[in-house]
Design a protein around this motif. Structure first.
Motif, PDB file in Angstrom:
ATOM      1  N   LEU A 124      -3.464  17.834  -4.938  1.00 30.85           N
ATOM      2  CA  LEU A 124      -3.060  18.067  -3.556  1.00 30.85           C
ATOM      3  C   LEU A 124      -4.048  17.428  -2.578  1.00 30.85           C
ATOM      4  CD1 LEU A 124      -1.725  21.706  -3.846  1.00 30.85           C
ATOM      5  CD2 LEU A 124      -0.434  19.598  -3.592  1.00 30.85           C
ATOM      6  N   MET A 125      -5.323  17.379  -2.967  1.00 29.07           N
ATOM      7  CA  MET A 125      -6.294  16.717  -2.090  1.00 29.07           C
ATOM      8  C   MET A 125      -6.066  15.212  -2.078  1.00 29.07           C
ATOM      9  SD  MET A 125      -9.791  18.830  -2.721  1.00 29.07           S
ATOM     10  CE  MET A 125     -10.832  17.792  -1.707  1.00 29.07           C
ATOM     11  N   LYS A 134       0.823  -1.200   0.000  1.00 26.90           N
ATOM     12  CA  LYS A 134       0.000   0.000   0.000  1.00 26.90           C
ATOM     13  C   LYS A 134       0.860   1.254   0.000  1.00 26.90           C
ATOM     14  CE  LYS A 134      -3.947   1.880   2.409  1.00 26.90           C
ATOM     15  NZ  LYS A 134      -3.600   2.746   3.504  1.00 26.90           N
ATOM     16  N   ALA A 135       1.997   1.124   0.647  1.00 28.69           N
ATOM     17  CA  ALA A 135       2.858   2.297   0.736  1.00 28.69           C
ATOM     18  C   ALA A 135       3.451   2.644  -0.615  1.00 28.69           C
ATOM     19  CB  ALA A 135       3.968   2.025   1.736  1.00 28.69           C
ATOM     20  N   VAL A 143      -3.195  13.824  -2.387  1.00 34.81           N
ATOM     21  CA  VAL A 143      -2.033  13.627  -1.511  1.00 34.81           C
ATOM     22  C   VAL A 143      -2.467  13.714  -0.047  1.00 34.81           C
ATOM     23  CG1 VAL A 143       0.223  14.522  -0.864  1.00 34.81           C
ATOM     24  CG2 VAL A 143      -0.434  14.488  -3.253  1.00 34.81           C
ATOM     25  N   ALA A 144      -3.360  14.672   0.249  1.00 33.76           N
ATOM     26  CA  ALA A 144      -3.856  14.787   1.625  1.00 33.76           C
ATOM     27  C   ALA A 144      -4.552  13.497   2.030  1.00 33.76           C
ATOM     28  CB  ALA A 144      -4.823  15.963   1.739  1.00 33.76           C
ATOM     29  N   TYR A 145      -5.286  12.921   1.082  1.00 33.29           N
ATOM     30  CA  TYR A 145      -6.003  11.679   1.375  1.00 33.29           C
ATOM     31  C   TYR A 145      -5.024  10.547   1.657  1.00 33.29           C
ATOM     32  CZ  TYR A 145      -9.804   8.346   1.132  1.00 33.29           C
ATOM     33  OH  TYR A 145     -10.738   7.393   1.454  1.00 33.29           O
ATOM     34  N   TRP A 146      -3.884  10.606   0.979  1.00 34.52           N
ATOM     35  CA  TRP A 146      -2.847   9.595   1.252  1.00 34.52           C
ATOM     36  C   TRP A 146      -2.221   9.833   2.626  1.00 34.52           C
ATOM     37  CZ3 TRP A 146       2.813  10.421  -0.004  1.00 34.52           C
ATOM     38  CH2 TRP A 146       3.563   9.322   0.374  1.00 34.52           C
ATOM     39  N   ILE A 147      -1.934  11.090   2.926  1.00 32.39           N
ATOM     40  CA  ILE A 147      -1.270  11.388   4.198  1.00 32.39           C
ATOM     41  C   ILE A 147      -2.159  11.022   5.376  1.00 32.39           C
ATOM     42  CG2 ILE A 147      -0.310  13.218   5.651  1.00 32.39           C
ATOM     43  CD1 ILE A 147       0.297  14.761   3.116  1.00 32.39           C
ATOM     44  N   GLY A 148      -3.429  11.402   5.260  1.00 32.39           N
ATOM     45  CA  GLY A 148      -4.298  11.257   6.420  1.00 32.39           C
ATOM     46  C   GLY A 148      -4.989   9.918   6.468  1.00 32.39           C
ATOM     47  N   ASP A 149      -5.912   9.818   7.385  1.00 29.05           N
ATOM     48  CA  ASP A 149      -6.666   8.594   7.576  1.00 29.05           C
ATOM     49  C   ASP A 149      -8.137   8.936   7.619  1.00 29.05           C
ATOM     50  OD1 ASP A 149      -5.043   6.280   7.884  1.00 29.05           O
ATOM     51  OD2 ASP A 149      -4.137   7.310   9.594  1.00 29.05           O
ATOM     52  N   ARG A 150      -8.914   7.909   7.820  1.00 30.44           N
ATOM     53  CA  ARG A 150     -10.304   8.172   8.141  1.00 30.44           C
ATOM     54  C   ARG A 150     -10.514   7.758   9.583  1.00 30.44           C
ATOM     55  NH1 ARG A 150     -13.732   5.362   3.640  1.00 30.44           N
ATOM     56  NH2 ARG A 150     -15.417   6.515   4.600  1.00 30.44           N
ATOM     57  N   THR A 151     -11.486   8.384  10.194  1.00 27.29           N
ATOM     58  CA  THR A 151     -11.744   8.066  11.595  1.00 27.29           C
ATOM     59  C   THR A 151     -12.699   6.893  11.660  1.00 27.29           C
ATOM     60  OG1 THR A 151     -11.534  10.387  12.044  1.00 27.29           O
ATOM     61  CG2 THR A 151     -12.442   9.048  13.790  1.00 27.29           C
ATOM     62  N   PRO A 152     -12.402   5.942  12.544  1.00 28.91           N
ATOM     63  CA  PRO A 152     -13.281   4.780  12.657  1.00 28.91           C
ATOM     64  C   PRO A 152     -14.692   5.199  13.050  1.00 28.91           C
ATOM     65  CG  PRO A 152     -11.313   4.533  13.994  1.00 28.91           C
ATOM     66  CD  PRO A 152     -11.292   5.908  13.478  1.00 28.91           C
ATOM     67  N   PRO A 209       1.072   4.672  -3.981  1.00 30.42           N
ATOM     68  CA  PRO A 209       1.010   6.136  -4.161  1.00 30.42           C
ATOM     69  C   PRO A 209       2.364   6.744  -4.473  1.00 30.42           C
ATOM     70  CG  PRO A 209       0.501   5.493  -1.903  1.00 30.42           C
ATOM     71  CD  PRO A 209       0.627   4.257  -2.677  1.00 30.42           C
TER      72      PRO A 209
END
Lengths: 299, 276, 565
Positions: free
Chosen positions: B255-256, B3-4, B258-267, B7
C-alpha cells in the motif's frame, strides 16, 4: 500553448486511456467471475480473489485517471491564520468573566456545587460495582481447594494413585471435586522413585518421588505446561520462565519473580495421592495485597 | 506514457498472479468434507519375528558399539546403557536417524533413515535380546480406530504446550527443541509418547490408554499431514508473529508503494532552477 | 525508441540502449523530446519561462456541455445555498507528496473494519456459555466449547464468505494499526505535530491507543486457546495494578479468574459499539481539524508558510483517493483470500489449564509482550504489599510511552530554539537531525521489543538456544537503538551539510552527439512534480485571505520565502 496546469500529465493520453479501460474491464470481468464462482459454489478463496480483483481493477484505473488525465496544477490556496483579532479575544474573555464573576461571588454555593459533583461521580461508580458479580476479591486469591487429605484427580476426575506416573512422567491434576479449576490446576511430576527433598522442611512432601507444583505461573498466570524431564525443569510457554524442579521450582531463567508454590503430597490409606494441606502461599502472579492477609497454612 | 503503464502492469500482474495462486491452492487442497485425512495411513511393519539377531549384531557393532559399548552397557558421560530400555526406545532413536549420533549436541538432530526398516528392526531385536527386562514394546498404533476429537483433546492438554497447538514445534530452554511433528508417523508418535525421548515426559498406559494413543496419532497425522488451511497459505502455522510480518511488510508495504505511485515528491527549494 | 538529434545537418540516431549503456549519464526514458527551442545558432538551449500566457481553458466547442454540467451545482445551490462552501470544498488543496496518503490507509482500513465487522456480527454469538460442538470441523465433534468459539468456527468453515470476511477483518485490523504507526512516523519526522497541530497529534495518539485496545478485544472474543491465554495475562496485568488491581480484574471478568463468563459479552459490546463509536468520533475530529487547519506541506517553489500548493479536491484528489480506497480494499481482500490468519479451529477452545506454546498477541501488542519477556525477575516488596513484576513492563512502561508521546510537542517546544510560530512548512527528516536520530532510535527500541516477543519462534527458526536469544534481546533492545539512532542522526546531519541536491530526483538529460563527434547533454524541459520549470500555481479560494488579520508574528516569515518560480 494550452495551460499546462490543466493538461494531461502524460504525452500518451491514448495509451493511458486504454490501460485504464483495461483495468475497468478487469474489474467488470471479475464481477462476472465472482458471480459465476458464487453460483457454481466455487471455493471461497477464488471468490475472495475475484472480490479483490473487482476492487483492484477499479482502484488502479481510477488512480491512473486522476494522476494522468486530470488537472495537476499546481494550484495554491492561501492559508487563513489561526488567530483572531484582539477585539474578539477581548470579547471572549469578557463573556467568560461575566459568568465566572457570578459564580465567584457565591463562595458557599460554589463549594457545595463542587461537592455535589464529587458525590455524583461516586454515585455513578457504585452501579459499576455490580460488574464484579457475586464475589469481591477475597480468600480465593489466597487459597485453593486443596486441603488436608484432598485427593488429586486427573482431568477425567479419576483419583491418582502411586502408579499414575513412570519416572519422567507429567500430568495435570486438580483437587477432587474441582476438576478444571483455574486456581487449583497443579502439575504432578515424577523425577525419580525415591522422595526428593526440594527444600528444607519439605522432607515428607514427595512420596515415591512425586512432586506437585501449582501450574499457574508466578509471572503472568499462564499454565506452566512444559516439563523437560531430562533437565527436570518446568517452562512457561508465554514468557519462557524456567523453573528448576529439584530445588522446589525456583525460577532459574526468564521473568518469573518467584518459585512455583509446591503442594505437599502424601499417600492416604487407600493408596491415593492426597495433599497434606493447601499451598503454603498464594499461587499465581502477584497482586497488591498479596502479603497482607496471608497468614500461614490453610487446613 | 511509459511511466504510467509500468505500475499498472505490475498491479495487474500481481492480481493475475494472485488468482493463479488461488487456483493452485485450490488444486492442492482437498475440500474439508472429503475423506478425512489420516485415515488411510500405512504404517511400517512392526513384526520382529522375521528379523535377524545376527544381522542386528553386525549393524550394532558397526554403528553403535563405539559409544554404547559392545555389551550395550553404556559409557559414563558418553552414552547411556541400552540394556532393558525396550524395543520402542531403540526403534524411535534409530528409525528417526537421531542415532547413530552424528555430532555431539545437546539434542540430536533428525536425519533421514540411514537404515532400512528391516535393518532397524534387526538392531532392535538384537539389543532387546541382550537383557531379560522388557522395556516398552513398539506400540501398535491403529489410527483407524482413533477418534479425532478425543485426539485433539489429548493433544491440547498434553502435547501442545511444547509442540505448539499446530504441531510445528518450538524452542525449549537450553538449546533443546520440541521438534515439529510433520515427520512423525503413528508408530513414532506412539514410541515417543511411551518412552519420552530426551526431555519429553513419559506417558504410560494409565495416562494415555492404547485407545487414546490411536486417537492422538490420528489427530496428529490429520493436523500435520492435512491441516485444514481453509483460509489460504498457512504462514508456517506459527501464529500472530508471522501474520504480523505479513501485515507489516506485505500489506502495508504494497500500500505504501501504491501511495508512492499516486503521490509525488516536492521539488527541492534550494536547487537552482535551470531556467536560462 | 529512438532519439533524433536536432538538425545539425546530419541526423544521428541512438538506440535507447546505446545511451543507457554508456553508463556516464543518467538517462531516463523520455516521453517527449522537445528540443525545438534550441537555437539555430548553436548557443545554450533556451527554455521557456513561466511568464508565458496560456490559452483559455474552456474551448468554445466544449462550452455547451459545460453549461449542462454547471446546471447541477446551480440546482443544488438554489435549494441549499451551498455555492460558497461547496466551492471552497471542491477547491480544497491537497499537497501532492506521497507521504500524505499514509493516513488514508488507516482511514480506509477502518471503513473496511466497520463493513466486515457488521457482517460478522450477523453470525457471531457473543456468549461464554458452554455447549457441545456440532459443525463441520471433525476434531471438535463432541467437545465442550463456548458459543462464541463455536459460532466463530462455524462462520469460518460453514458460512460462505464468512471466512473471507473474518480474515479481511483481521488483516484490516493489523493494517489499520500498522498504517497508523507509519502515518505517525511521517508526522513525527516532518515535525507536523508542531503548533498549531498539537491537539491533533494528541487525538491521533488517542486513536492509536483505542485501536490497540479494540484490536485486543476483537482478538480475544473468539475464545480460542491462543487468545484465551492472552486474556489470562490481561487478568494478571489488571491484578498487578496497586490498590485497585484485584477489583479492576474482578470487575472486567465478573469475578476471580476466569470469571463468570461475562467477559466475552463485555468485550464484545466494547469491541463493536463503545470503542468503534469513540474511534469514529475521534476520526471525525482528527479530519475536521485537518480540514480547518489545512494541510502542512514540504517547502518548495511557491510553497510558503501562508499557502498550500497542490491539487484540488475535485476532481484530481477525489479520483486519487477513491482509487486508493479501492486498492486498499482489493489488497486486503487479496490477503484475506490468500493468507490464512488466526485459524482458530486449529487452536481449539480455551480451557484455563490447556495451553499452546508459541502463543503471541497480534503484532501491535508485541512490544508489550516483548517487554514482559525481557523483564528481569524482579518485583517490589513493601511491608504487607507488593508491586508485581508485570506491573513494570505492562502498566508502567506503556503508561510512560503514551504520556511521553502525548507531551512530545510540548517537550520539543521547550528544547527547540525555533520561533514559536505556526508551522505549516514541514521539516524534512534531514533538517532536524536531532529529532530524526531520536525518533529512529525510539522506533528501533519498540521494534526490538516486538522482536523480543517472538524469542521462542526466532530460536526455533535459527536453531539457537532460547536462552541465548533472550539474553541477546535483553541487551540489544537497549544497545541497537542507540547505534541505529546515532547512525540516523549522522546521516541526517551529513545530508543537511552535504551537496544540495542529495537525494534529489534527477533531471532528465538528452545526450546529443554533434556532427563533429562530440557529445553534449541537454536537460529536458521540466514537468510538474519534478521541480523544474513548474508552472505558476493558480490561486484557488482567494477570498479566505484576510490581509487585515494577518499576524506576521504568528505565521512568521516563511522558512523558504517565496522563491523565484
Amino acid at each position: 500553448m494550452s495551460d499546462p496546469r490543466y493538461a494531461d500529465r502524460t504525452s500518451r493520453p491514448k495509451t493511458v486511456e486504454r490501460t485504464i479501460a483495461v483495468c475497468f474491464t478487469v474489474s467488470l470481468l471479475s464481477t462476472v467471475g465472482f458471480a459465476a464462482t458464487y453460483w457454481q459454489t466455487g471455493p471461497d478463496m477464488l471468490l475472495g480473489v475475484f472480490f479483490a480483483m473487482i476492487f483492484l481493477g477499479m482502484g488502479v484505473g481510477v488512480i491512473a485517471w486522476g494522476k494522468y488525465l486530470m488537472p495537476q496544477g499546481p494550484f495554491v490556496e492561501e492559508r487563513h491564520p489561526l488567530t483572531t483579532t484582539e477585539e474578539d479575544k477581548q470579547e471572549f474573555a469578557e463573556a467568560f468573566g461575566r459568568g465566572a464573576d457570578s459564580i465567584k461571588r457565591r463562595k458557599l454555593l460554589g463549594k457545595l456545587f463542587v461537592a455535589v459533583n464529587g458525590v455524583f461521580a461516586i454515585a455513578l461508580i457504585i452501579p459499576l460495582r455490580s460488574l464484579l458479580g457475586a464475589k469481591t476479591p477475597g480468600s480465593e486469591l489466597y487459597h485453593t481447594n486443596f486441603g488436608k487429605g484432598t485427593r488429586l484427580v486427573t482431568v477425567n476426575g479419576e483419583p491418582v494413585t502411586l502408579a499414575a506416573l513412570d519416572v519422567g512422567g507429567a500430568q495435570t491434576v486438580f483437587p477432587e471435586g474441582y476438576v478444571g479449576s483455574a486456581t487449583g490446576q497443579t502439575i504432578l511430576i515424577r523425577p525419580q522413585t525415591t522422595p526428593l527433598v526440594t527444600k528444607p522442611g519439605r522432607e515428607t512432601w514427595s512420596p515415591a518421588g512425586y512432586l506437585a507444583f501449582s501450574k499457574v505461573c508466578t509471572h503472568a498466570g499462564c499454565p506452566v505446561g512444559l516439563y523437560l524431564q531430562e533437565f527436570k525443569e518446568l517452562l512457561c510457554p508465554c514468557h519462557q520462565s524456567v523453573f528448576d524442579v529439584s530445588t522446589g521450582a525456583t525460577q532459574v531463567f526468564g521473568p518469573a519473580p518467584r518459585p512455583l508454590p509446591q503442594l505437599p503430597l502424601a499417600v492416604n490409606s487407600q493408596g491415593y495421592l492426597v495433599s497434606q494441606h493447601d499451598y503454603d502461599e498464594p499461587i499465581g502472579p502477584g497482586f497488591w495485597s498479596r502479603g497482607a492477609l496471608w497468614n500461614g497454612h490453610n487446613s | 506514457m511509459k511511466k504510467a503503464i509500468i505500475p499498472i502492469l505490475i498491479v495487474v500482474g500481481v492480481v493475475l498472479f494472485g488468482s493463479a495462486g488461488a487456483f493452485a491452492f485450490n488444486v492442492t487442497q482437498l475440500p474439508p468434507s472429503q475423506s478425512t485425512p489420516g485415515e488411510s495411513f500405512t504404517y511400517p511393519s512392526l513384526s520382529l519375528s522375521s528379523s535377524s539377531i545376527t544381522q542386528g549384531k553386525v549393524l550394532f557393532d558397526e554403528n553403535c558399539a563405539s559409544c554404547h559399548g559392545v555389551e550395550a552397557n553404556g559409557a559414563t558421560g558418553l552414552a547411556p546403557p541400552l540394556l532393558g530400555v525396550g524395543p520402542a526406545t531403540i526403534d524411535f532413536w534409530v528409525s528417526t536417524g537421531r542415532m547413530p549420533l552424528e555430532q555431539s549436541a545437546i539434542q540430536p538432530n533428525v536425519h533421514p533413515d540411514r537404515f532400512t526398516r528391516s535393518q532397524t528392526l534387526d538392531i532392535v531385536k538384537y539389543v532387546s535380546s541382550l537383557d531379560a527386562r522388557a522395556g516398552p514394546p513398539i506400540p501398535v498404533v491403529n489410527t483407524k480406530r482413533g477418534n479425532l476429537a478425543q485426539g485433539a483433546n489429548i493433544f491440547a492438554l498434553n502435547c501442545a504446550g511444547c509442540h505448539v497447538i499446530t504441531g510445528v514445534g518450538d524452542a525449549l530452554a537450553d538449546s533443546t527443541f520440541a521438534p515439529s511433528l510433520a515427520l512423525a508417523n503413528p508408530t513414532l508418535i506412539g514410541e515417543a509418547v511411551r518412552t519420552g525421548p530426551g526431555n519429553m515426559p513419559i506417558f504410560d498406559t494409565t495416562q494415555i490408554t492404547p485407545a487414546q494413543l490411536n486417537s492422538l496419532a490420528r489427530y496428529v497425522t490429520y493436523l500435520t499431514k492435512r491441516p485444514q488451511d481453509a483460509g489460504g497459505a498457512g504462514l508456517g502455522h506459527v501464529g500472530p508473529v508471522a501474520e504480523g510480518f505479513v501485515a507489516l511488510f506485505f500489506g502495508v508495504g504494497i500500500l505504501m508503494l501504491v501511495a508512492y505511485w499516486i503521490g509525488d515528491r516536492t521539488p527541492d527549494p534550494r536547487i537552482e532552477e535551470h531556467n536560462e | 525508441m529512438n532519439l533524433s538529434a536536432p538538425d545539425f545537418g546530419h541526423e544521428v540516431r541512438f538506440g535507447m540502449d546505446t545511451i543507457a549503456n554508456m553508463g556516464v549519464f543518467r538517462v531516463r526514458k523520455m516521453d517527449r523530446v522537445n528540443v525545438s527551442t534550441r537555437r539555430e545558432d548553436g548557443q545554450e538551449p533556451r527554455f521557456e519561462s513561466h511568464e508565458r500566457t496560456y490559452e483559455p481553458r474552456v474551448s468554445p466547442s466544449s462550452a455547451n456541455s459545460n453549461k449542462a454540467i454547471a446546471a447541477v451545482p446551480r440546482w443544488v445551490d438554489d435549494r441549499l445555498t451551498l455555492a460558497k462552501g461547496g466551492k471552497t470544498f471542491l477547491n480544497k488543496i491537497f499537497p501532492d507528496h506521497w507521504s500524505f496518503m499514509l493516513g488514508e490507509i488507516s482511514l480506509y482500513s477502518f471503513i473496511i473494519l466497520l463493513a466486515t465487522g457488521v457482517y460478522l456480527t450477523f453470525f457471531f454469538v457473543p456468549s461464554g456459555h458452554m455447549v457441545l460442538y456440532h459443525g463441520p470441523y471433525k476434531p471438535l465433534w463432541g467437545q465442550h466449547v463456548s458459543e462464541a468459539y463455536m459460532s466463530t468456527v462455524n462462520l469460518s468453515l460453514d458460512t460462505r464468505f464468512g471466512l473471507l470476511m473474518r480474515q479481511m477483518h483481521h488483516w484490516a485490523a493489523d493494517i489499520f494499526i500498522a498504517a497508523a504507526v507509519v502515518h505517525m512516523c511521517r508526522v513525527f519526522f516532518t515535525g507536523a505535530f508542531r503548533r498549531p497541530r498539537e491537539i491533533n497529534w494528541m487525538i491521533g495518539l488517542t486513536l492509536m491507543l483505542l485501536a490497540i485496545v479494540n484490536g485486543f478485544l476483537g482478538y480475544s472474543i473468539p475464545d480460542d486457546l491462543v487468545s484465551g491465554t492472552g486474556l489470562r495475562i490481561a487478568f494478571s496485568i489488571f491484578e498487578s495494578i496497586p490498590i485497585v488491581g484485584n477489583w479492576l480484574g474482578y470487575a472486567v471478568f465478573g469475578g476471580p479468574y476466569p470469571g463468570n463468563g461475562d467477559v466475552i459479552f463485555r468485550f464484545y459490546i466494547a469491541h463493536v459499539l463503545i470503542l468503534p463509536l469513540l474511534i469514529l468520533g475521534l476520526i471525525g475530529a482528527h479530519m475536521g481539524m485537518m480540514v480547518y487547519q489545512k494541510h502542512t506541506q514540504f517547502p518548495g517553489p511557491g510553497r510558503t508558510n501562508k499557502n498550500v500548493v497542490g491539487a484540488p479536491m475535485f476532481p484530481t484528489f477525489m479520483a486519487k483517493t477513491t482509487g486508493y480506497f479501492f486498492v486498499i480494499v482489493g489488497v486486503i481482500a487479496l490477503m484475506g483470500a490468500l493468507f490464512q490468519i488466526n485459524p482458530i479451529w486449529l487452536y481449539g477452545q480455551y480451557i484455563p489449564y490447556k495451553v499452546s506454546y508459541a502463543v503471541q498477541p497480534d503484532w501491535y501488542m508485541g512490544w508489550l509482550d516483548g517487554a514482559l519477556r525481557i523483564m528481569p525477575s524482579w518485583e517490589l516488596h513493601l511491608p504487607g504489599h507488593m508491586i508485581p513484576n508485570v506491573f513494570f513492563p505492562a502498566v508502567l512502561f506503556p503508561g510512560l510511552t503514551f504520556n511521553i508521546l502525548y507531551a512530545w510537542p510540548f517537550i520539543e517546544r521547550k528544547f527547540s530554539k525555533a520561533p514559536d510560530i505556526e508551522h505549516h512548512l514541514l521539516d524534512r527528516p534531514r533538517d532536524n537531525p536531532k529529532r530524526t536520530g531520536l525518533g529512529v532510535g525510539v522506533l528501533t527500541f519498540y521494534f526490538m521489543l516486538f522482536g523480543a516477543s517472538s524469542t521462542d519462534v526466532l530460536a526455533n527458526m535459527f536453531h539457537v538456544s532460547l536462552n541465548t536469544v533472550l539474553w541477546f534481546f535483553r541487551f540489544a533492545v537497549f544497545i541497537v537503538p542507540v547505534i541505529v539512532g546515532f547512525a540516523a542522526f549522522q546521516l541526517a546531519h551529513e545530508m543537511k551539510e552535504g551537496p544540495q541536491d542529495l537525494g534529489k530526483r534527477k533531471r532528465h538529460n538528452i545526450v546529443v552527439r554533434s556532427a563533429q563527434g562530440g557529445y553534449s547533454t541537454i536537460p529536458v524541459e521540466g514537468r510538474p512534480g519534478d521541480g523544474h520549470g513548474e508552472p505558476e500555481p493558480e490561486v484557488l479560494n482567494p477570498e479566505v485571505l484576510h490581509p487585515e488579520v494577518l499576524h506576521p508574528e504568528v505565521l512568521g516569515e516563511p522558512l523558504h520565502a517565496d522563491l523565484p518560480l
